[in-house]
Design a protein around this motif. Structure first.
Motif, PDB file in Angstrom:
ATOM      1  N   THR A  88       0.948  -1.115  -0.066  1.00 50.51           N
ATOM      2  CA  THR A  88      -0.001  -0.017   0.007  1.00 50.51           C
ATOM      3  C   THR A  88       0.894   1.205   0.086  1.00 50.51           C
ATOM      4  N   TRP A  89       1.827   1.234   0.798  1.00 50.39           N
ATOM      5  CA  TRP A  89       2.860   2.457   0.871  1.00 50.39           C
ATOM      6  C   TRP A  89       3.577   2.632  -0.489  1.00 50.39           C
ATOM      7  N   GLY A  90       4.042   1.508  -1.086  1.00 49.56           N
ATOM      8  CA  GLY A  90       4.602   1.596  -2.248  1.00 49.56           C
ATOM      9  C   GLY A  90       3.730   2.134  -3.518  1.00 49.56           C
ATOM     10  N   MET A  91       2.521   1.699  -3.451  1.00 51.08           N
ATOM     11  CA  MET A  91       1.476   2.000  -4.497  1.00 51.08           C
ATOM     12  C   MET A  91       1.210   3.628  -4.256  1.00 51.08           C
ATOM     13  N   ALA A  92       1.028   3.983  -3.192  1.00 51.06           N
ATOM     14  CA  ALA A  92       0.759   5.486  -2.993  1.00 51.06           C
ATOM     15  C   ALA A  92       2.089   6.239  -3.387  1.00 51.06           C
ATOM     16  N   GLN A  93       3.333   5.635  -3.113  1.00 52.17           N
ATOM     17  CA  GLN A  93       4.520   6.342  -3.558  1.00 52.17           C
ATOM     18  C   GLN A  93       4.548   6.477  -5.135  1.00 52.17           C
ATOM     19  N   VAL A  94       3.985   5.443  -5.949  1.00 50.74           N
ATOM     20  CA  VAL A  94       3.916   5.512  -7.312  1.00 50.74           C
ATOM     21  C   VAL A  94       3.188   6.557  -7.901  1.00 50.74           C
ATOM     22  N   ALA A  95       1.825   6.675  -7.246  1.00 49.44           N
ATOM     23  CA  ALA A  95       0.656   7.382  -7.281  1.00 49.44           C
ATOM     24  C   ALA A  95       1.281   8.914  -7.295  1.00 49.44           C
ATOM     25  N   ARG A  97       4.650  10.083  -7.343  1.00 44.93           N
ATOM     26  CA  ARG A  97       5.727  10.495  -7.866  1.00 44.93           C
ATOM     27  C   ARG A  97       5.744  10.007  -9.117  1.00 44.93           C
ATOM     28  N   LEU A  98       4.873   9.109  -9.710  1.00 43.17           N
ATOM     29  CA  LEU A  98       4.971   8.964 -11.278  1.00 43.17           C
ATOM     30  C   LEU A  98       3.863   9.454 -11.706  1.00 43.17           C
ATOM     31  N   PHE A  99       2.769   9.408 -11.140  1.00 46.05           N
ATOM     32  CA  PHE A  99       1.298   9.953 -11.869  1.00 46.05           C
ATOM     33  C   PHE A  99       0.978  11.197 -11.330  1.00 46.05           C
ATOM     34  N   GLY A 100       1.686  11.933 -10.474  1.00 46.53           N
ATOM     35  CA  GLY A 100       1.291  13.277 -10.161  1.00 46.53           C
ATOM     36  C   GLY A 100       0.465  13.326  -9.209  1.00 46.53           C
ATOM     37  N   ALA A 101      -0.006  12.453  -8.627  1.00 44.39           N
ATOM     38  CA  ALA A 101      -1.213  12.617  -7.397  1.00 44.39           C
ATOM     39  C   ALA A 101      -0.734  13.469  -6.352  1.00 44.39           C
ATOM     40  N   ASN A 102      -1.892  14.178  -5.814  1.00 47.25           N
ATOM     41  CA  ASN A 102      -1.411  15.043  -4.732  1.00 47.25           C
ATOM     42  C   ASN A 102      -1.248  14.065  -3.453  1.00 47.25           C
ATOM     43  N   SER A 103      -0.106  14.363  -2.812  1.00 42.14           N
ATOM     44  CA  SER A 103       0.512  13.452  -1.551  1.00 42.14           C
ATOM     45  C   SER A 103      -0.654  13.572  -0.575  1.00 42.14           C
ATOM     46  N   ASN A 104      -1.303  14.957  -0.214  1.00 42.44           N
ATOM     47  CA  ASN A 104      -2.317  15.188   1.004  1.00 42.44           C
ATOM     48  C   ASN A 104      -3.433  14.302   0.711  1.00 42.44           C
ATOM     49  N   GLU A 105      -3.749  14.025  -0.525  1.00 41.81           N
ATOM     50  CA  GLU A 105      -4.939  13.108  -0.896  1.00 41.81           C
ATOM     51  C   GLU A 105      -4.602  11.695  -0.683  1.00 41.81           C
ATOM     52  N   VAL A 106      -3.431  11.358  -1.194  1.00 38.51           N
ATOM     53  CA  VAL A 106      -3.316   9.831  -1.188  1.00 38.51           C
ATOM     54  C   VAL A 106      -2.879   9.548   0.474  1.00 38.51           C
ATOM     55  N   PHE A 107      -1.982  10.198   1.053  1.00 42.20           N
ATOM     56  CA  PHE A 107      -1.692  10.069   2.491  1.00 42.20           C
ATOM     57  C   PHE A 107      -2.459  10.559   3.398  1.00 42.20           C
TER      58      PHE A 107
END
Length: 312
Positions: A88-95, A97-107
Motif C-alpha cells: 500500500t505504501w509503495g503504490m501510494a509512492q508510485v501514484a 511520484r509517477l502519476f503526479g497525484a496529490n500527496s495530501n489526498e493519497v496519504f
C-alpha cells in the motif's frame, strides 16, 4: 518439516515383523567358529519392528489430506500483514511520484478518489502475491498440479460433476445475495461505512466491480476454503472448521464495514455458508461458483442503486 496429523513414513525394513531371530543368519556358522563368550543366536528373543507410521489419522476425508499445516498458515498471516503495509505504501509512492497525484489526498485521512484507486490496486497486487505464496509453498511440497492440490478438484463421488451443477451453485449464490440484502435492509447503520466512502468516484466503482467479480471469489475461495479450512477441520473437526473459517472470512471484511455490525454478522454467515458448500462437496470449485453468484448479483444491485440516483 512435520505437519499436523502428518508424518513421513520411512521404508519398512526388509525383515520387519519377521518371526525369525534377528541374528538367525548366524545359524549357518559352525559353533566352533563362534567366540567362547558369544551366546548362541537362537537364545536371543525376537525383536518386533514397529509398523510404518500412518501419514494421516484414520477416517480423515481425502480433501483434508494436505501437505501443509499451522506453520504455513502463521507464515502466510505474518507475510500478509507486512505485505499489506509495504504494498500500500509503495503504490501510494508510485501514484505521487509517477502519476503526479496529490500527496495530501493519497496519504491523508480522508478517502479521496486517488486514495481509493491506490487502495483497490494495492488489494489486487496483494491478491496476486497471496496466490504466488501458495504456489511456491506447494511447489516445494508436492509434485501434484497446483489447483487440485489447493482444493480445486472434482466433487465427491455420488454428488455429480461440478460442471453439471454449475448453474445451481451460481443460482444458490444469487439467492444468498437476495437474502442477505433483504436482511441487511433491517440492519442499515446510520453511519457512513468505509466501503461507501471508498466507492464515491466512478473509477473506484469500476475497479471495485472488476475485483469483486473477477478476482475476489477466486482468491478468497482459494485462501479460505482451499488453504485455511483443511488445516482447521483436520485438527478440530468439520463443524469447527466450517464455523471458524466462515467467521475469519467475515472478519477479514470488517474494515470495509466498520460500524455496520449487522452487516459484518451477515458476512460471517455468508462465509459459513460458503465453507459448508466446500465441505459438503469436497471442492473449492463449488464454493467459488456460489461466491461468484453472490458477488455478481450484489454488484448488479449496487450498480442499479447508483444509476438510479439513490446513492448519495
Amino acid at each position: 518439516m512435520a505437519y499436523d496429523d502428518y508424518s513421513s513414513s520411512g521404508a519398512a525394513p526388509a525383515r520387519a515383523h519377521s518371526n525369525e531371530p534377528v541374528d538367525s543368519a548366524s545359524e549357518d556358522v559352525p559353533p566352533s567358529a563362534m567366540g567362547p563368550h558369544e551366546p548362541a543366536s537362537q537364545n536371543l528373543p525376537d525383536i518386533p519392528y514397529p509398523p510404518p507410521a500412518q501419514p494421516y489419522r484414520v477416517g480423515i476425508s481425502d480433501d483434508l489430506r494436505v501437505p501443509w499445516g499451522w506453520m504455513e498458515l502463521a507464515l502466510f498471516v505474518i507475510l500478509g500483514v507486512i505485505g499489506s503495509v509495504v504494498v500500500t505504501w509503495g503504490m501510494a509512492q508510485v501514484a505521487v511520484r509517477l502519476f503526479g497525484a496529490n500527496s495530501n489526498e493519497v496519504f491523508g485521512a480522508t478517502m479521496s478518489t486517488a486514495k481509493s484507486v491506490v487502495v483497490l490496486i494495492s488489494q489486487a497486487v496483494l491478491d496476486g502475491l497471496a496466490i504466488l505464496y501458495l504456489y511456491l509453498m506447494l511447489l516445494a511440497r508436492t509434485p501434484e498440479p497446483f489447483w487440485p492440490s489447493i482444493g480445486w478438484r472434482e466433487m465427491r463421488p455420488g454428488t455429480g460433476k461440478i460442471r453439471d451443477s454449475a448453474l445451481q451453485f451460481l443460482a444458490g449464490g444469487a439467492v444468498l445475495a437476495i437474502v442477505v440484502s433483504f436482511a441487511g435492509g433491517f440492519l442499515n447503520s446510520k453511519e457512513t461505512l468505509p466501503i461507501e466512502e471508498l466507492l464515491q468516484a466512478r473509477v473506484s466503482i469500476v475497479l471495485f466491480g472488476i475485483l469483486g467479480v473477477l478476482v475476489a471469489p477466486l482468491v478468497e475461495e482459494t485462501i479460505f476454503r482451499g488453504f485455511l479450512y483443511p488445516v482447521i477441520a483436520r485438527r478440530l473437526g468439520m463443524a469447527a472448521g466450517i464455523a471458524l473459517t466462515g467467521t475469519l472470512f467475515g472478519l477479514m471484511h470488517a474494515a470495509q464495514l466498520w460500524g455496520g455490525w449487522g452487516q459484518i454478522a451477515l458476512l460471517i454467515l455468508v462465509g459459513v455458508v460458503l465453507t459448508w458448500v466446500r465441505a459438503r462437496t469436497g471442492t473449492v470449485a463449488a464454493s467459488y461458483l456460489v461466491h461468484l453468484g453472490y458477488n455478481g448479483l450484489q454488484l448488479v444491485g449496487y450498480l442499479i442503486y447508483v444509476v438510479g440516483g439513490v446513492h448519495r
